[in-house]
Scaffold this motif. Structure first.
Motif: not given
Length: 538
Positions: A32, A130, A145, A162, A167
């Motif tokens: 991200e 992200r 994303t 991550d 996530t």
């Protein structure tokens, strides 16, 4: 075949993408905020011999250009020297001299890895990405994303690198239990000319007023030092003025008076210990802080994250190129989760001894030296708190047969970095041949160093061994070593792509060598991947 999707462009994600590329596997690196480059001199990492060598093989120049290998280690209690240990940059195997860790600012390490990624055509970095959706099927993984740049990505496998708030881990619905606030530290980075440059020092129970229970000084290049003070687990707020007072008192305690210094950065951080219940779900995996958190008693969580990347990369490469059995893919969780769990258990068992204070333990003769050894293990990468793991109980370990012979390295442990002769006749270190997606077969043959390769390749057991290597079920490279710790002449070593010993044989045993290589690849590849991992996660 679709590329591997790597989520998270921190040190572990960057290293994994580079390790896959070195084995001919393309990847997409999603993050991200992939270009964040916060310069924090007080945020540094200490890399052990094996993880530093891994990054150097991947082309990361930061360790050489901006890191420092310590020349020694000292432990002090009050004002009494407890232990002084020289460290070697290239120690002789079996000499008893520990290898020097490499101390490097984390922002410099990340920058060095990004530079290596930018020069690698097989790694795609699409910019801020992200993920918010993850879907799997028997043939691959699809992720979506969010804005900006909303899109769908298709991959053969996915690895979540991550971080602690992963996530990927949440989308896979994996629990992340553990302990909160195991240790608190105040930290400062400063530039000063201090005694014995290049040596790290751990001072327990320092006599000055603000020393606390423990303070560590670890050198960096250009007269920069990182100072760490152990804080009470639940203590007072550490203000900037209080940190400056700690700096001045500590420097005065070591030097007799406070020398001139330049304060570069300060901070306070809290360490947690956590371990994900599962590291594999179908075609998705976890690595690094997404899978585990540790760091108490001088241990380094990044070391374990890089070991995750090296362990997983060759298995995914084999699966990507040739297909893989479930046993091979499951072995990542079986090996790495067990290794990190053992590290966490060792820390949990040591913490009450080292941090409890008072009581009978302080009266036991030699207890201070024993405590110092435990802390040294964590800081230098030795013993149960820091040594590279052994995978003796791996599901990839072959059955022990009559052809087995004992050498200085037990099966499952990392091999010694001896000098070998490559197929083209070039003398190299064994570690330089790792990470290329192939097994290594090493023949111990004293005297070959003085013979021309054209002669010894056609002499003795070499023709028969070369024929056996060519017939293995997976690609392998044949190397020759003058010697190996604990090995006699004509010993044959089978080594995994990540440098762990599969088996050692007394002579050329084609059938046993084939069986061991087959076990190391997890058996024959299957055309489909099962719906979930059933590996033991207790």
């Amino acid at each position: 075949m679709d590329p591997v999707i790597v989520v998270g462009a921190g040190p572990v994600g960057l290293a994994l993408s580079l390790a896959l590329a070195a084995q001919g596997v393309p990847s997409v690196l999603l993050d991200e905020d992939p270009d964040s480059d916060e310069t924090r001199p007080a945020r540094t990492v200490v890399l052990r011999e094996d993880t530093a060598a891994f990054l150097e093989r991947l082309g990361c120049k930061a360790l050489r250009d901006e890191g420092l290998r310590w020349s020694g280690w000292r432990s002090v209690r009050r004002r009494q020297l407890v232990r002084e240990l020289p460290l070697g940059e290239d120690p002789v195997p079996g000499s008893g001299v520990p290898a020097a860790p490499v101390h490097v600012p984390q922002h410099a390490l990340v920058r060095g890895l990004r530079d290596a990624v930018s020069a690698q055509e097989l790694v795609q970095t699409p910019g801020p990405s992200r993920i918010d959706t993850l879907e799997q099927d028997p043939a691959g993984v699809t992720v979506h994303t969010k804005e900006p740049g909303s899109t769908w990505w298709r991959g053969s496998y996915l690895v979540g690198c991550d971080g602690a708030r992963s996530t990927v881990r949440k989308l896979l619905d994996i629990r992340f239990p553990g302990r909160t606030a195991v240790e608190r530290h105040a930290v400062a980075a400063l530039r000063a000319e201090l005694p014995r440059p290049g040596e790290a020092v751990l001072h327990r129970s320092p006599p000055w007023r603000t020393g606390g229970a423990e303070v560590t000084a670890r050198p960096l290049p250009d007269d920069v030092w990182r100072l760490d003070w152990l804080l009470p687990a639940r203590g007072e707020l550490v203000t900037p003025d209080a940190l400056v007072t700690r700096v001045r008192d500590t420097l005065a305690g070591w030097c007799g008076e406070t020398p001139p210094y330049e304060l570069l950065d300060t901070g306070v951080y809290t360490l947690h210990h956590r371990l994900a219940r599962r590291w594999r779900v179908k075609r998705s995996f976890l690595a690094g802080d997404a899978a585990h958190l540790l760091g108490a008693l001088g241990t380094q969580g990044l070391d374990e994250g890089l070991r995750d990347a090296e362990n997983l990369a060759w298995k995914l490469a084999l699966a990507w190129h040739h297909g893989a059995s479930d046993a091979l893919l499951d072995s990542y969780q079986a090996e790495r989760r067990a290794a990190v769990a053992a590290r966490l258990r060792a820390a949990d068992q040591s913490l009450p001894i080292l941090r409890g204070g008072g009581g009978l333990r302080t009266l036991v003769p030699g207890s201070a030296r024993g405590h110092d050894t435990l802390l040294m293990d964590g800081h230098l990468g030795c013993g149960p708190l820091g040594a590279p793991p052994s995978y003796a109980l791996s599901p990839l370990a072959p059955a022990r047969g009559e052809a087995h012979t004992s050498v200085g390295t037990p099966p499952g442990a990392p091999v010694a970095d001896v000098r070998v002769t490559a197929p083209d006749g070039t003398p190299v270190r064994l570690r330089e041949r790792l990470g290329q997606g192939q097994l290594l077969v090493v023949l111990v043959a004293p005297g070959t160093g003085v013979w021309d390769r054209r002669h010894w390749m056609r002499a003795g057991v070499m023709p028969r061994l070369a024929e056996a290597v060519a017939a293995l079920p997976v690609k392998a490279e044949l190397l020759v070593a003058e010697s190996y710790p604990g090995a006699s002449a004509h010993t044959v070593l089978l080594v995994r792509p990540d440098g762990h010993l599969v088996e050692a044989f007394g002579g050329v045993r084609p059938a046993e060598l084939f069986a061991a290589a087959d076990a190391a690849r997890g058996g024959a590849a299957r055309t489909s991947v099962r719906t979930d991992s059933t590996a033991d996660v207790n």
